[in-house]
Scaffold this active site. Structure first.
Site, PDB file in Angstrom:
ATOM      1  N   LYS A   8       0.846  -1.206   0.000  1.00 38.37           N
ATOM      2  CA  LYS A   8       0.000   0.000   0.000  1.00 38.37           C
ATOM      3  C   LYS A   8       0.880   1.253   0.000  1.00 38.37           C
ATOM      4  O   LYS A   8       2.088   1.169   0.255  1.00 38.37           O
ATOM      5  CB  LYS A   8      -0.918  -0.017   1.227  1.00 38.37           C
ATOM      6  CG  LYS A   8      -0.176  -0.045   2.561  1.00 38.37           C
ATOM      7  CD  LYS A   8      -1.106  -0.369   3.727  1.00 38.37           C
ATOM      8  CE  LYS A   8      -0.318  -0.365   5.033  1.00 38.37           C
ATOM      9  NZ  LYS A   8      -1.140  -0.837   6.161  1.00 38.37           N
TER      10      LYS A   8
ATOM     11  N   TYR B 259      14.732  30.721   8.956  1.00 38.54           N
ATOM     12  CA  TYR B 259      13.500  31.388   9.407  1.00 38.54           C
ATOM     13  C   TYR B 259      13.365  31.350  10.928  1.00 38.54           C
ATOM     14  O   TYR B 259      13.663  30.340  11.564  1.00 38.54           O
ATOM     15  CB  TYR B 259      12.270  30.693   8.816  1.00 38.54           C
ATOM     16  CG  TYR B 259      12.102  30.895   7.330  1.00 38.54           C
ATOM     17  CD1 TYR B 259      11.950  32.159   6.787  1.00 38.54           C
ATOM     18  CD2 TYR B 259      12.081  29.798   6.475  1.00 38.54           C
ATOM     19  CE1 TYR B 259      11.775  32.325   5.420  1.00 38.54           C
ATOM     20  CE2 TYR B 259      11.914  29.954   5.111  1.00 38.54           C
ATOM     21  CZ  TYR B 259      11.761  31.222   4.588  1.00 38.54           C
ATOM     22  OH  TYR B 259      11.591  31.386   3.231  1.00 38.54           O
TER      23      TYR B 259
HETATM   24  C1  LIG Z   1      -0.268  -1.772   6.840  1.00 42.58           C
HETATM   25  C2  LIG Z   1      -0.799  -3.074   7.325  1.00 42.58           C
HETATM   26  C3  LIG Z   1       0.047  -4.174   7.538  1.00 42.58           C
HETATM   27  C4  LIG Z   1       1.561  -4.090   7.432  1.00 42.58           C
HETATM   28  O1  LIG Z   1       2.084  -3.468   8.579  1.00 42.58           O
HETATM   29  P1  LIG Z   1       3.672  -3.325   8.860  1.00 42.58           P
HETATM   30  O2  LIG Z   1       3.722  -2.872  10.252  1.00 42.58           O
HETATM   31  O3  LIG Z   1       4.181  -2.303   7.901  1.00 42.58           O
HETATM   32  O4  LIG Z   1       4.273  -4.659   8.657  1.00 42.58           O
HETATM   33  C5  LIG Z   1      -0.539  -5.384   7.873  1.00 42.58           C
HETATM   34  N1  LIG Z   1      -1.875  -5.494   8.028  1.00 42.58           N
HETATM   35  C6  LIG Z   1      -2.722  -4.448   7.852  1.00 42.58           C
HETATM   36  C7  LIG Z   1      -4.175  -4.639   8.035  1.00 42.58           C
HETATM   37  C8  LIG Z   1      -2.203  -3.207   7.514  1.00 42.58           C
HETATM   38  O5  LIG Z   1      -3.044  -2.169   7.359  1.00 42.58           O
END
Ligand SMILES: *Cc1c(COP(=O)(O)O)cnc(C)c1O
Length: 378
Positions: free
Chosen positions: A40, A264
């Protein structure tokens, strides 16, 4: 001339490192369990197309994504064969496409199941789904106390086929006692032959009993260790290699006398004469403004502190300790520049956030090109 010679600020992704990380994951989970690669958010900022392509050369079972658009990208790339699980609730107007493209939706309520069942009926299809159980995350899923009856109801819908059951841990990188209880709650409900899965990266490392039938690592694929690794820390940092390096260049060097202020708000005042380099990268490139006066970057293999506020396009660092700093020199913002290394977890600590957000933030910027190494499997 290397192509990166033209860039002010860029990312290098080592796809061979990602494939090696998959092999390290496989070593930990054994030959039988399935590996769902979480890609993702543009593969955690590494580039979905390139990363999914590299992962298709490994022994993963399938992919998990957060949005329909991500699912369709993977589907287009890999053809019909790859299982693709969509986390999160699909929106009503996405259901047709999901069914057409055989994406596996996550079902989190009886109402959502009914709605999908109707769409599947209209397509004359039986749709494979995974049902999520809420054991404590509180985001989506059947609340575990209601799950047995609701799951039964979902399983009677004629156009759905429940093939998997999963839960997601809210604190596998913070609280293993709570995570163990959530796992116990889940395993009481989940029986074979459903594909049962629960482990994110932290649970995968810290709680081998959570591996069940399949695991869902994101972070570890990219070589980033979760915050809590306990006894696993040394072995894990040996086994997993960060795939992403974030680089920029020195654009300007000046010597300042004690008392001069930098950037800044004049939040930094030189306590002594200093040599300051201006780096060609700012928060518009994903170098968070929260790193003002707190981060370090690597110049000539040495850690150099950020001084003053990060600006949109440039950031100033103290290079007093580095010999011979010149315009054009390569700077590592995240990653290795021997003998030093800055990890996403370390940068996240400086910025008051988590490694996930650091990675997604960098490549959100259209201004940061990504270069790939290790594209072909050895
Ligand atoms: C993002 C996600 C993962 C992966 O998590 P990591 O901590 O990056 O390994 C697994 N399961 C779900 C439902 C997620 O949303």
């Amino acid at each position: 001339m290397q192509p990166q010679s033209y860039y002010r600020c860029w990312v290098e992704v080592d796809l061979a490192a990602i494939r090696r990380n998959v092999a390290a994951l496989r070593h930990r989970i054994g030959p039988a369990r399935k590996l769902l690669a979480v890609v993702k958010a543009d593969a955690y900022g590494h580039g979905l197309t390139q990363v999914a392509g590299a992962l298709m050369q490994t022994d993963i079972h399938g992919f998990a994504v957060a949005t329909l658009a991500e699912a369709l990208t993977v589907r287009q790339l890999g053809g019909a064969g790859w299982p693709i699980l969509l986390f999160g609730a699909a929106l009503p107007f996405e259901l047709d496409k999901l069914v057409e493209q055989s994406i596996i939706p996550t079902i989190g309520s009886v109402a959502a199941a009914r709605e999908l069942d109707q769409v599947a009926a209209a397509h004359n299809r039986r749709v494979a789904v995974h049902v999520e159980i809420d054991t404590g995350m509180g985001r989506m899923g059947l609340w575990h106390e209601d799950a047995p009856a609701q799951l039964h109801e979902i399983q009677t819908l004629p156009h759905l086929r429940v093939t998997g059951l999963y839960t997601h841990f809210p604190s596998a990188d913070e609280n293993l006692d709570v995570t163990r209880q959530e796992l116990a709650t889940f395993t009481r409900l989940a029986e074979p032959p459903l594909l049962r899965h629960a482990a994110n990266s932290a649970a995968l490392l810290n709680l081998p009993e959570s591996h069940l039938d399949a695991v869902r690592p994101g972070l570890l694929l990219y070589g980033i260790l979760p915050a809590l690794c306990g006894d696993n820390a040394a072995a894990a940092s040996h086994d997993f290699t960060p795939a992403l390096t974030f680089k920029s260049r020195v654009a300007f060097v000046k010597d300042v006398s004690a008392g001069r202020s930098i950037s800044y708000g004049q939040t930094f005042v030189a306590p002594r004469p200093m040599r300051i380099a201006t780096i060609a990268c700012g928060y518009a490139d994903g170098f968070s403004r929260h790193l003002s006066n707190s981060a370090e970057v690597l110049v000539g293999g040495a850690r150099c502190p950020v001084v003053g506020r990060v600006t949109m396009d440039q950031v100033m660092v103290d290079v007093s300790r580095v010999a011979d700093v010149r315009s054009g020199m390569e700077v590592v913002l995240l990653g290795r520049q021997d003998p030093e290394e800055i990890t996403a977890t370390e940068m996240a600590g400086w910025a008051g956030t988590i490694a996930w957000e650091v990675l997604c933030g960098i490549t959100k910027s259209a201004r940061v090109p990504r270069l790939y190494r290790g594209t072909a499997a050895a």
